[in-house]
Design a protein around this motif. Sequence first.
Motif, PDB file in Angstrom:
ATOM      1  N   LYS A 207       0.775  -1.265   0.031  1.00 26.54           N
ATOM      2  CA  LYS A 207       0.088  -0.023  -0.093  1.00 26.54           C
ATOM      3  C   LYS A 207       0.944   1.361   0.232  1.00 26.54           C
ATOM      4  N   ILE A 208       0.404   2.322  -0.369  1.00 30.02           N
ATOM      5  CA  ILE A 208       0.930   3.618  -0.063  1.00 30.02           C
ATOM      6  C   ILE A 208       0.532   4.141   1.307  1.00 30.02           C
ATOM      7  N   ASP A 209       1.531   4.165   2.092  1.00 32.16           N
ATOM      8  CA  ASP A 209       1.129   4.769   3.583  1.00 32.16           C
ATOM      9  C   ASP A 209       1.566   6.087   3.347  1.00 32.16           C
ATOM     10  N   TYR A 210       0.444   6.986   3.668  1.00 36.90           N
ATOM     11  CA  TYR A 210       0.772   8.652   3.645  1.00 36.90           C
ATOM     12  C   TYR A 210       0.179   9.327   4.933  1.00 36.90           C
ATOM     13  N   ILE A 211       0.612  10.496   5.169  1.00 32.72           N
ATOM     14  CA  ILE A 211       0.010  11.420   5.935  1.00 32.72           C
ATOM     15  C   ILE A 211      -0.346  12.584   5.151  1.00 32.72           C
ATOM     16  N   CYS A 242      -4.195   5.805   4.987  1.00 37.97           N
ATOM     17  CA  CYS A 242      -4.157   7.188   5.681  1.00 37.97           C
ATOM     18  C   CYS A 242      -3.446   6.906   7.014  1.00 37.97           C
ATOM     19  N   LEU A 243      -2.322   7.327   7.381  1.00 39.53           N
ATOM     20  CA  LEU A 243      -1.837   7.198   8.749  1.00 39.53           C
ATOM     21  C   LEU A 243      -2.110   8.005   9.623  1.00 39.53           C
ATOM     22  N   ASP A 244      -2.471   9.514   8.939  1.00 42.87           N
ATOM     23  CA  ASP A 244      -2.565  10.700   9.857  1.00 42.87           C
ATOM     24  C   ASP A 244      -3.036  11.810   8.840  1.00 42.87           C
ATOM     25  N   ASP A 245      -3.938  12.483   9.301  1.00 40.98           N
ATOM     26  CA  ASP A 245      -4.415  13.645   8.644  1.00 40.98           C
ATOM     27  C   ASP A 245      -4.799  14.663   9.542  1.00 40.98           C
ATOM     28  N   GLN A 246      -4.082  15.891   9.384  1.00 36.29           N
ATOM     29  CA  GLN A 246      -4.042  17.210  10.436  1.00 36.29           C
ATOM     30  C   GLN A 246      -4.251  18.481   9.646  1.00 36.29           C
ATOM     31  N   VAL A 247      -4.787  19.328  10.213  1.00 38.70           N
ATOM     32  CA  VAL A 247      -5.035  20.510   9.659  1.00 38.70           C
ATOM     33  C   VAL A 247      -3.825  21.522  10.272  1.00 38.70           C
ATOM     34  N   GLY A 248      -3.258  22.033   9.238  1.00 39.42           N
ATOM     35  CA  GLY A 248      -1.952  22.957   9.189  1.00 39.42           C
ATOM     36  C   GLY A 248      -2.076  24.344   9.058  1.00 39.42           C
ATOM     37  N   MET A 249      -3.570  24.870   8.580  1.00 44.38           N
ATOM     38  CA  MET A 249      -3.944  26.015   8.491  1.00 44.38           C
ATOM     39  C   MET A 249      -3.054  26.778   7.448  1.00 44.38           C
ATOM     40  N   TRP A 250      -2.316  26.163   6.358  1.00 45.66           N
ATOM     41  CA  TRP A 250      -1.584  26.980   5.342  1.00 45.66           C
ATOM     42  C   TRP A 250      -0.119  27.313   5.992  1.00 45.66           C
ATOM     43  N   GLN A 251       0.232  26.925   7.024  1.00 41.49           N
ATOM     44  CA  GLN A 251       1.243  27.429   7.712  1.00 41.49           C
ATOM     45  C   GLN A 251       2.469  26.715   7.978  1.00 41.49           C
ATOM     46  N   ASP A 269       7.109   3.994   8.487  1.00 38.63           N
ATOM     47  CA  ASP A 269       6.102   3.676   7.888  1.00 38.63           C
ATOM     48  C   ASP A 269       5.333   4.828   6.735  1.00 38.63           C
ATOM     49  N   VAL A 270       5.859   5.944   7.299  1.00 36.29           N
ATOM     50  CA  VAL A 270       5.287   7.041   6.495  1.00 36.29           C
ATOM     51  C   VAL A 270       6.021   6.963   5.187  1.00 36.29           C
ATOM     52  N   GLU A 271       5.549   6.888   4.129  1.00 38.88           N
ATOM     53  CA  GLU A 271       5.930   6.838   2.664  1.00 38.88           C
ATOM     54  C   GLU A 271       5.796   8.185   1.852  1.00 38.88           C
ATOM     55  N   VAL A 272       4.923   8.730   2.171  1.00 39.01           N
ATOM     56  CA  VAL A 272       4.338  10.042   1.502  1.00 39.01           C
ATOM     57  C   VAL A 272       3.958  10.859   2.311  1.00 39.01           C
TER      58      VAL A 272
END
Length: 371
Positions: A207-211, A242-251, A269-272
């Motif tokens: 799989k493609i493991d991404y954040i 999807c390992l993680d999905d967070q809001v970074g507010m464009w910053q 494990d984070v590939e992308v």
Amino acid sequence: MAMKKVLSIVAASAMAASVLAGCAAAPAAAPAAAPAAEEAKEEVAEAAEEAADEVAEAANGDLAGKKVGVCIYQFSDNFMTLFRNELESYLVAQGFDPANITIVDGKNDQGEQTNQIQNFITEGVDVLIINPVNSSSAATITDLVHDAGIPLVYINREPDAQEEARWADNNWDVTYVGCDARQSGTMQGEIIADLGLDAIDFNGNGKIDYIMIEGDPENIDAAYRTEYSVKALEDAGFEVNCLDDQVGMWQQEQGQSLVANSLAQYGNDVEVVFCNNDAMALGALQAIQAAGRVVGEDIYLVGVDALTEALEDVIAGTMTGTVFNDHISQSHSAADAAINYITGAGNEHYIGCDYVKATKDNAEDILASLQ
Ligand code: BGC
């Protein structure tokens, strides 16, 4: 004779999809335009630009005396800085007096921006160009500005379909200028898909493991880029995780700290790493390097905007790719639309533009075109 600015074919009416962060399934509909449609769109855009130039030429003498108010949601935003600088110089090139162009910083506060809009109304500007702090406040902003008899050009943060329909239904002098962010998300996903599973699947799980690091949910660009980058991978036949999905507010700072946390938690494990914009991708790169990881060797990183620094990283191989968010075309279209209102030529209610994929193959060319 009144000449209307030509409407882009890019879909304008898509409703805001879910903007909540968190790993989620990609949507079903595809955004990609057919090549023939792309060509037609280019021709249409060229014709529109020529028409706008003619109108500007004809009105040139008059423009010097016209007042433009520009509201930017936040001056510290890297992309909006490029946008507003280009907008200002293009307005001057079209014949406006620099003393009659006022650009204000909303400081990411809708209350502050609403006061600024009220001040522009009191001052009696001839046209307003607004990058709303909250696109969800668009109906209130439109009412204020329209009731004052001032034409309005929204930029960068697209109001929802219901609000846009109101402009058309009432034949108001209100339009939106921007790109379809689904296209940029698709391009991000394609940049990764083109590498092939063998190159990406470092942990060998198939799989493609991404954040995912998302921008401010007040901009529909964030939701669309998140959804369509993943969808492009799935459409190319990859299984995604999807390992993680967070809001970074464009910053940048938030991108850096969020990716540092994810890397600490999920390690190799984070590939992308997908970032909704380059500012956050530049932060992500700092975190990647601090964790001893190497882009292109044991991890991949993509952003959107094609900021100079990001293009330099793409050329150096420290970023896998980015997507050019054409602030030149968007700022020129916004100014042309403002001129069309002033001259009485009018505009359609949506004016689009295209994104461009930026990888090692063309990053030098894009950089050169920006200098
Ligand atoms: C850009 C971001 C920017 C945002 C502001 C987006 O289209 O990609 O870099 O922060 O607009 O609303």
